[in-house]
Design a protein around this motif. Structure first.
Motif: not given
Length: 497
Positions: A170-174, A218-219, A223-228
């Motif tokens: 999990k990658l989370e922003e808190v 991740v953008d 908050f999702a991978p942008d493909g790079k």
């Protein structure tokens, strides 16, 4: 044609002049400014417990130290977060207590400094799942604990007041409040997440995937991978990731190798190998000086696993080359934790935290060498100079003492040579404790881009700035000596055939 005695006089004067010039004229390159030296060890602090992580605040300029206690401390635990004045190395404050797992304040180590707060202060990790915030002068840290999986990585988020953490896959922003920590956004990664790098201005997050061997972007807005993605070559797992946003490069520590990846091309731009027994522990990038400062720490078991001496190495971020400004770090090994590094803007001061010997070592940038100055040529004596002999009317042959020798007349031709110590030009640059300079392994091969020349070297001087004025002075003094001898010959009434 000169008489033998006159010739002897002229030869003697010439010898004196040439000896004076030779004594005051250094050999070619003797006073050339030395090459850029290594960083100089200036202080060692043992007043901040066992330092685990460092962060220099970009706005307040204060150095924050997350620390644990030192084993055997008689006066109690030294754990907490310290604020240090980087100019004087004085401890400004010490926040001892942080939110505990039950919500009650407790004295806990400042494990990892996640990032700066606006204006001043830091976010930091406590325990297994705690995140707190504090600043210089605060009585205690504020924040709380998450439930579930342990936090393994944390960096300041792109949105103000947030922290991005990795917990398993999990990658989370808190958001960190006064008494609680709240998960605001969450992303499931393809594999267990590793070290992070966050560009808060651009809103981009890089997360390491050591399982698949890639760095994934991740953008922050979505908050999702942008493909790079950037593929990692074969090697050890990434232990830390640092973003040089000025140059568009990601610096990755991978055991005995430090790598720099160019984001635009997605290629490996440079790699630097450790000397035997060393591993890279941390890197700090300073855009103002175009330098990256890396701590290589030894495992302290000579001779099988090193010599017990670490190294502070300095690399050019523009050229991606070792600048040859390294310094030794005696006793900095990895047996009691990983070292960390922080640098003041401009690279004037570098701080290295060593958990192994519970110290914070301060390094200062080498003093630039003083350019050599050319000695001022001695002016040619003139008839009006007090030290020059005054011409007089030619005496008659009868007034001349036939036994008088021109060389015994007592007339002196002044020779104003350089200072008697022979050190007439140039100033030495500051020397420092640079025993590690050049002792580490040679930089690894580079690829993915062309390298420029380093800015740490200096070209050797040919010495023309010193030799040309000296030659002019020599010619002037020879002319003056010849004139004096001829004048003396005339005053004695001895005409040459």
């Amino acid at each position: 044609m000169l008489r033998p005695r006159a010739v002897g006089t002229l030869v003697g004067v010439t010898a004196v002049v040439l000896a004076a010039v030779a004594a005051g004229t250094p050999a070619a390159g003797a006073d050339d400014p030395p090459g850029t030296g290594g960083y100089e060890r200036s202080a060692r602090l043992t007043t901040v417990g066992k330092p685990l992580d460092l962060l220099l605040h970009p706005e307040s300029g204060k150095l924050y130290v997350g620390s644990d206690t030192v084993a055997g401390t008689a006066d109690g635990s030294l754990a907490g977060v310290y604020a240090v004045d980087p100019a004087s190395n004085n401890v400004l404050s010490w926040v001892k207590t942080s939110p505990g797992s039950t919500g009650a304040p407790a004295q806990l180590p400042g494990k990892r400094l996640a990032g700066p707060l606006p204006g001043d202060g830091v976010h930091y990790l406590v325990g297994l799942r705690g995140i707190a915030a504090t600043r210089d002068g605060a009585a205690t840290g504020s924040g709380g604990w998450l439930t579930g999986t342990t936090i393994t990585q944390a960096k300041a988020g792109a949105r103000t007041g947030t922290v991005v953490v990795v917990r398993g896959t999990k990658l989370e922003e808190v958001a960190v409040g006064e008494t609680a920590v709240t998960v605001e956004r969450s992303l499931t990664l393809p594999a267990t997440g590793g070290p992070l790098a966050v560009d808060t201005a651009a809103g981009q997050i890089w997360v390491t995937d050591n399982t698949d061997g890639v760095l994934r972007r991740v953008d922050s807005a979505d908050f999702a991978p942008d493909g790079k993605e950037i593929a990692l070559g074969a090697g050890a797992a990434v232990s830390f990731l640092e973003w040089d946003t000025e140059r568009g490069a990601l610096w990755a520590g991978r055991g005995s190798v430090l790598e720099a990846y160019d984001i635009a091309s997605g290629e490996l731009a440079a790699s630097f190998d450790a000397k035997p027994g060393d591993t890279v522990a941390d890197v700090a990038v300073d855009p103002r000086s175009d330098r990256a400062f890396a701590v290589w720490q030894d495992w302290g078991n000579p001779p099988e696993e090193g010599d017990g001496v670490g190294r502070l190495a300095v690399y050019g971020t523009a050229t991606l080359e070792d600048l040859g400004m390294s310094a030794e770090l005696p006793g900095v090994n990895g047996q009691l934790g990983s070292s960390s590094v922080a640098v003041t803007p401009g690279g004037d001061s570098v701080f290295v935290a060593s958990p192994s010997d519970a110290s914070l070592t301060v390094f200062r940038a080498p003093v630039p060498p003083t350019p050599p100055t050319s000695p001022t040529p001695t002016p040619t004596p003139t008839p009006t100079d007090p030290a020059s002999p005054s011409p007089s009317p030619d005496p008659s042959p009868g007034d001349t003492d036939p036994g008088t020798d021109p060389t015994d007349s007592g007339t002196t031709v002044p020779v104003d040579g350089p200072a008697g110590d022979g050190d007439s030009a140039g100033g030495a640059g500051g020397s420092g404790d640079t025993g590690g300079s050049g002792s580490g392994g040679a930089p690894g091969t580079t690829g993915g881009g062309s390298l420029g020349t380093t800015g740490g070297g200096s070209l050797a001087s040919t010495g023309s700035a010193v030799l040309l004025p000296a030659a002019a002075g020599t010619a002037a003094l020879l002319a003056a000596g010849t004139a004096a001898v001829l004048w003396r010959r005339r005053t004695n009434g001895r005409l040459e055939p």
